[in-house]
Scaffold this motif. Structure first.
Motif, PDB file in Angstrom:
ATOM      1  N   VAL A 208     -18.865 -44.109  59.485  1.00 55.35           N
ATOM      2  CA  VAL A 208     -19.384 -42.861  59.889  1.00 55.35           C
ATOM      3  C   VAL A 208     -18.617 -42.066  61.192  1.00 55.35           C
ATOM      4  O   VAL A 208     -18.630 -42.916  62.024  1.00 55.35           O
ATOM      5  CB  VAL A 208     -20.802 -42.674  60.306  1.00 55.35           C
ATOM      6  N   ASP A 209     -18.119 -40.843  60.803  1.00 52.13           N
ATOM      7  CA  ASP A 209     -17.656 -40.431  61.820  1.00 52.13           C
ATOM      8  C   ASP A 209     -18.522 -39.246  62.398  1.00 52.13           C
ATOM      9  O   ASP A 209     -19.177 -38.364  62.049  1.00 52.13           O
ATOM     10  CB  ASP A 209     -16.675 -39.305  61.236  1.00 52.13           C
ATOM     11  N   PHE A 210     -18.785 -39.691  63.854  1.00 54.17           N
ATOM     12  CA  PHE A 210     -19.769 -39.031  64.793  1.00 54.17           C
ATOM     13  C   PHE A 210     -19.049 -38.369  65.713  1.00 54.17           C
ATOM     14  O   PHE A 210     -19.399 -38.659  66.959  1.00 54.17           O
ATOM     15  CB  PHE A 210     -20.680 -39.994  65.373  1.00 54.17           C
ATOM     16  N   ALA A 211     -18.336 -37.180  65.623  1.00 54.04           N
ATOM     17  CA  ALA A 211     -17.467 -36.588  66.593  1.00 54.04           C
ATOM     18  C   ALA A 211     -18.368 -35.480  67.084  1.00 54.04           C
ATOM     19  O   ALA A 211     -17.896 -34.770  68.208  1.00 54.04           O
ATOM     20  CB  ALA A 211     -16.341 -36.019  65.844  1.00 54.04           C
ATOM     21  N   TYR A 212     -19.405 -34.928  66.611  1.00 55.75           N
ATOM     22  CA  TYR A 212     -20.011 -33.610  67.101  1.00 55.75           C
ATOM     23  C   TYR A 212     -21.458 -33.842  67.623  1.00 55.75           C
ATOM     24  O   TYR A 212     -22.447 -32.964  67.250  1.00 55.75           O
ATOM     25  CB  TYR A 212     -20.005 -32.658  66.010  1.00 55.75           C
ATOM     26  N   GLN A 213     -21.884 -35.108  67.816  1.00 54.71           N
ATOM     27  CA  GLN A 213     -23.264 -35.414  68.343  1.00 54.71           C
ATOM     28  C   GLN A 213     -23.789 -34.470  69.407  1.00 54.71           C
ATOM     29  O   GLN A 213     -23.464 -34.252  70.385  1.00 54.71           O
ATOM     30  CB  GLN A 213     -23.372 -36.875  68.784  1.00 54.71           C
ATOM     31  N   GLY A 214     -24.874 -33.868  68.715  1.00 53.61           N
ATOM     32  CA  GLY A 214     -25.712 -32.779  69.776  1.00 53.61           C
ATOM     33  C   GLY A 214     -25.224 -31.295  69.231  1.00 53.61           C
ATOM     34  O   GLY A 214     -26.038 -30.347  69.641  1.00 53.61           O
ATOM     35  N   PHE A 215     -24.177 -31.227  68.341  1.00 58.91           N
ATOM     36  CA  PHE A 215     -23.790 -29.513  68.164  1.00 58.91           C
ATOM     37  C   PHE A 215     -24.562 -29.386  66.928  1.00 58.91           C
ATOM     38  O   PHE A 215     -24.272 -28.075  66.820  1.00 58.91           O
ATOM     39  CB  PHE A 215     -22.342 -30.005  68.082  1.00 58.91           C
ATOM     40  N   GLY A 216     -25.182 -30.121  66.387  1.00 60.23           N
ATOM     41  CA  GLY A 216     -26.094 -29.670  64.907  1.00 60.23           C
ATOM     42  C   GLY A 216     -27.150 -29.141  65.143  1.00 60.23           C
ATOM     43  O   GLY A 216     -27.626 -28.130  65.483  1.00 60.23           O
ATOM     44  N   GLN A 217     -28.044 -30.285  65.468  1.00 59.45           N
ATOM     45  CA  GLN A 217     -29.865 -30.037  65.287  1.00 59.45           C
ATOM     46  C   GLN A 217     -30.132 -30.460  67.060  1.00 59.45           C
ATOM     47  O   GLN A 217     -31.064 -30.005  67.656  1.00 59.45           O
ATOM     48  CB  GLN A 217     -30.428 -30.621  64.351  1.00 59.45           C
ATOM     49  N   GLY A 218     -29.301 -31.426  67.232  1.00 56.32           N
ATOM     50  CA  GLY A 218     -29.697 -32.049  68.538  1.00 56.32           C
ATOM     51  C   GLY A 218     -29.001 -33.439  68.922  1.00 56.32           C
ATOM     52  O   GLY A 218     -28.749 -34.014  68.096  1.00 56.32           O
ATOM     53  N   ILE A 219     -29.248 -34.069  69.936  1.00 57.88           N
ATOM     54  CA  ILE A 219     -28.423 -35.389  70.209  1.00 57.88           C
ATOM     55  C   ILE A 219     -29.015 -36.488  69.364  1.00 57.88           C
ATOM     56  O   ILE A 219     -28.365 -37.162  68.703  1.00 57.88           O
ATOM     57  CB  ILE A 219     -28.436 -35.671  71.811  1.00 57.88           C
ATOM     58  N   THR A 220     -30.652 -36.514  69.477  1.00 53.58           N
ATOM     59  CA  THR A 220     -31.088 -37.546  68.649  1.00 53.58           C
ATOM     60  C   THR A 220     -31.067 -36.834  66.916  1.00 53.58           C
ATOM     61  O   THR A 220     -30.872 -37.883  66.166  1.00 53.58           O
ATOM     62  CB  THR A 220     -32.651 -37.620  69.278  1.00 53.58           C
ATOM     63  N   GLU A 221     -31.391 -35.956  66.921  1.00 51.04           N
ATOM     64  CA  GLU A 221     -31.624 -35.344  65.405  1.00 51.04           C
ATOM     65  C   GLU A 221     -30.321 -35.645  64.646  1.00 51.04           C
ATOM     66  O   GLU A 221     -30.161 -35.809  63.606  1.00 51.04           O
ATOM     67  CB  GLU A 221     -31.861 -33.791  65.492  1.00 51.04           C
ATOM     68  N   ASP A 222     -29.241 -35.529  65.560  1.00 51.07           N
ATOM     69  CA  ASP A 222     -27.873 -35.494  64.518  1.00 51.07           C
ATOM     70  C   ASP A 222     -27.523 -36.851  64.199  1.00 51.07           C
ATOM     71  O   ASP A 222     -26.685 -37.098  63.522  1.00 51.07           O
ATOM     72  CB  ASP A 222     -26.780 -34.959  65.410  1.00 51.07           C
ATOM     73  N   ALA A 223     -28.164 -37.943  64.835  1.00 52.67           N
ATOM     74  CA  ALA A 223     -28.128 -39.203  64.272  1.00 52.67           C
ATOM     75  C   ALA A 223     -28.999 -39.611  63.101  1.00 52.67           C
ATOM     76  O   ALA A 223     -28.850 -40.983  62.586  1.00 52.67           O
ATOM     77  CB  ALA A 223     -28.389 -40.338  65.452  1.00 52.67           C
ATOM     78  N   VAL A 224     -29.740 -38.769  62.424  1.00 58.54           N
ATOM     79  CA  VAL A 224     -30.506 -39.118  61.489  1.00 58.54           C
ATOM     80  C   VAL A 224     -29.903 -39.763  60.247  1.00 58.54           C
ATOM     81  O   VAL A 224     -30.357 -40.675  59.581  1.00 58.54           O
ATOM     82  CB  VAL A 224     -31.207 -37.650  60.965  1.00 58.54           C
ATOM     83  N   GLY A 225     -28.449 -39.226  59.860  1.00 59.22           N
ATOM     84  CA  GLY A 225     -27.876 -40.052  58.752  1.00 59.22           C
ATOM     85  C   GLY A 225     -27.614 -41.371  59.011  1.00 59.22           C
ATOM     86  O   GLY A 225     -27.686 -42.440  58.121  1.00 59.22           O
ATOM     87  N   ILE A 226     -27.224 -41.835  60.463  1.00 62.38           N
ATOM     88  CA  ILE A 226     -27.093 -43.224  60.723  1.00 62.38           C
ATOM     89  C   ILE A 226     -28.082 -43.855  60.650  1.00 62.38           C
ATOM     90  O   ILE A 226     -28.283 -44.997  60.002  1.00 62.38           O
ATOM     91  CB  ILE A 226     -26.188 -43.217  61.954  1.00 62.38           C
ATOM     92  N   ARG A 227     -29.217 -43.326  61.219  1.00 61.75           N
ATOM     93  CA  ARG A 227     -30.579 -43.967  61.267  1.00 61.75           C
ATOM     94  C   ARG A 227     -30.932 -44.526  59.890  1.00 61.75           C
ATOM     95  O   ARG A 227     -31.543 -45.277  59.586  1.00 61.75           O
ATOM     96  CB  ARG A 227     -31.530 -43.433  62.073  1.00 61.75           C
TER      97      ARG A 227
END
Length: 394
Positions: A208-227
């Motif tokens: 998983v390329d996680f280059a933009y954490q926080g720039f989508g919906q939120g810092i926690t919300e953007d990790a939904v795919g990984i979680r």
């Protein structure tokens, strides 16, 4: 011996920045490189970063080498941001890397040396450097469908079908956690669940390329795919970058996280990651990692960081919305409302290469040949001229 060396073509994105710098037009606009810009068109130093650097200036006692795997407290914070409390630290190997690109190259070398003959599946399209990174490491690259025929949204059925019918057990699938580069088109939470199930059924390893954490919906919300992937997958690689969400572009701050089924496998994997790092850049740079660790180790600075990430995210969303509105006001031949559902710094505009060339040659507006636009490069000042030019080339 150097007589036979031929000039390499310029990088498709960084080469545009070089051309932009040489352009004498005072009204030139650069919407190519993925760098955040504020309302004045500058890439700012975050307030929390400034405060962290002041602390480091007073308290730092050495410029000695870090360990091969990087700053321990930094790596702990990477683990927390990416996985929360979903995975025990004993099952995760984290190495600090020079940016997200460095993390991807370490991952590519790990795949090439430890998982051979694994193939890596990339979305079509994807970040241009993905192909080059894996090819340079000697990893075979394949592609899976991503955009629909109109290039305005996700062709989810074709994406799943490609992964179900073309991939093999042991292959690696590269997925963008959020803010897909270059399209800005992301799967929904429900679609992530289906992707995770296919990854499990096919025996694929998610990278998983996680280059933009926080720039989508939120810092926690953007990790939904990984979680979501972690609910069905017990092995994973994640390449993180803090260039965007901390504004630390020049500090090259990233990390590669490896999730293993048990602590023994995580320890063995870490030993191999260290070998790869040692023969590449040997040790990661200290300063950027120390900044991130200082911010995330201080509750007040962490709160400030969350505020600043939200400010950047909201500004990008506002510029995307204003672009759509202004293009509608110009009665453009193209309806850009599809951009409103996209997230992050980038949007796939639908402009063709000829129109992109015309924007550059006639209006000094620099856009990647694929039509990808860095929305963060738009400002209240340059937006009217940009929309006039786009309407003209359409």
């Amino acid at each position: 011996m150097f007589e036979t060396i031929q000039t390499a073509p310029p990088d498709s994105i960084l080469g545009l920045s070089e051309a932009f710098q040489k352009d004498p037009n005072p009204a030139k606009i650069n919407l190519s490189v993925g760098v955040y810009k504020d309302t004045s068109g500058q890439t700012p130093v975050l307030r929390c970063v400034k405060q962290a650097e002041e602390t480091l200036l007073k308290t730092e006692t050495t410029k000695g080498y870090l360990g091969i795997d990087g700053l321990p407290e930094y790596r702990q914070h990477v683990h927390g941001l990416v996985f929360g409390e979903q995975v025990p630290a004993s099952q995760v190997a984290v190495v600090q890397t020079p940016g997200g690109t460095g993390a991807l190259r370490v991952a590519a070398d790990f795949i090439a040396t430890q998982l051979r003959p694994a193939r890596v599946w990339l979305s079509n399209p994807t970040w241009a450097n993905h192909n080059a990174i894996f090819a340079a490491a000697g990893v075979q690259v394949e592609t899976y469908s991503y955009l629909n025929a109109e290039k305005t949204g996700l062709d989810f059925d074709s994406m799943l079908d490609d992964l179900k019918t073309k991939s093999h057990n042991g292959d690696v699938v590269l997925l963008h956690a959020c803010c897909h580069n270059p399209t800005g088109v992301d799967p929904t939470a429900e679609q992530w669940a289906q992707i995770a199930e296919v990854v499990r059924e096919r025996g694929l390893l998610p990278l998983v390329d996680f280059a933009y954490q926080g720039f989508g919906q939120g810092i926690t919300e953007d990790a939904v795919g990984i979680r979501t992937l972690l609910e069905t997958c017990d092995e994973m690689l994640v390449a993180s970058s803090f260039s965007k969400n901390f504004g630390l572009y020049s500090e090259r701050v990233g990390g590669l996280s490896l999730v293993a089924k048990n602590p023994e496998e995580a320890t063995a994997a870490m030993s191999q990651l260290k070998c790869i790092v040692r023969t590449n850049y040997s040790n990661p740079p200290r300063h950027g990692g120390a900044i991130v660790a200082t911010v995330l180790g201080n509750p007040e600075l962490t709160a400030t960081w969350h505020e600043e990430v939200a400010e950047m995210r909201d500004r990008i969303a506002a510029m995307r919305s204003q672009f759509v509105t202004q293009m509608h006001q110009r009665q453009s031949k193209r309806d850009f409302s599809f951009l409103l559902s996209q997230s992050g710094m980038f949007s796939f505009s639908g402009l063709n290469p000829m129109q992109v060339d015309q924007l550059r040659n006639e209006y000094a507006i620099y856009i990647v040949g694929s039509g990808r636009i860095n929305v963060a490069g738009m400002t209240d000042e340059n937006l009217p001229r940009l929309c006039d030019a786009v309407a003209a080339v359409l």
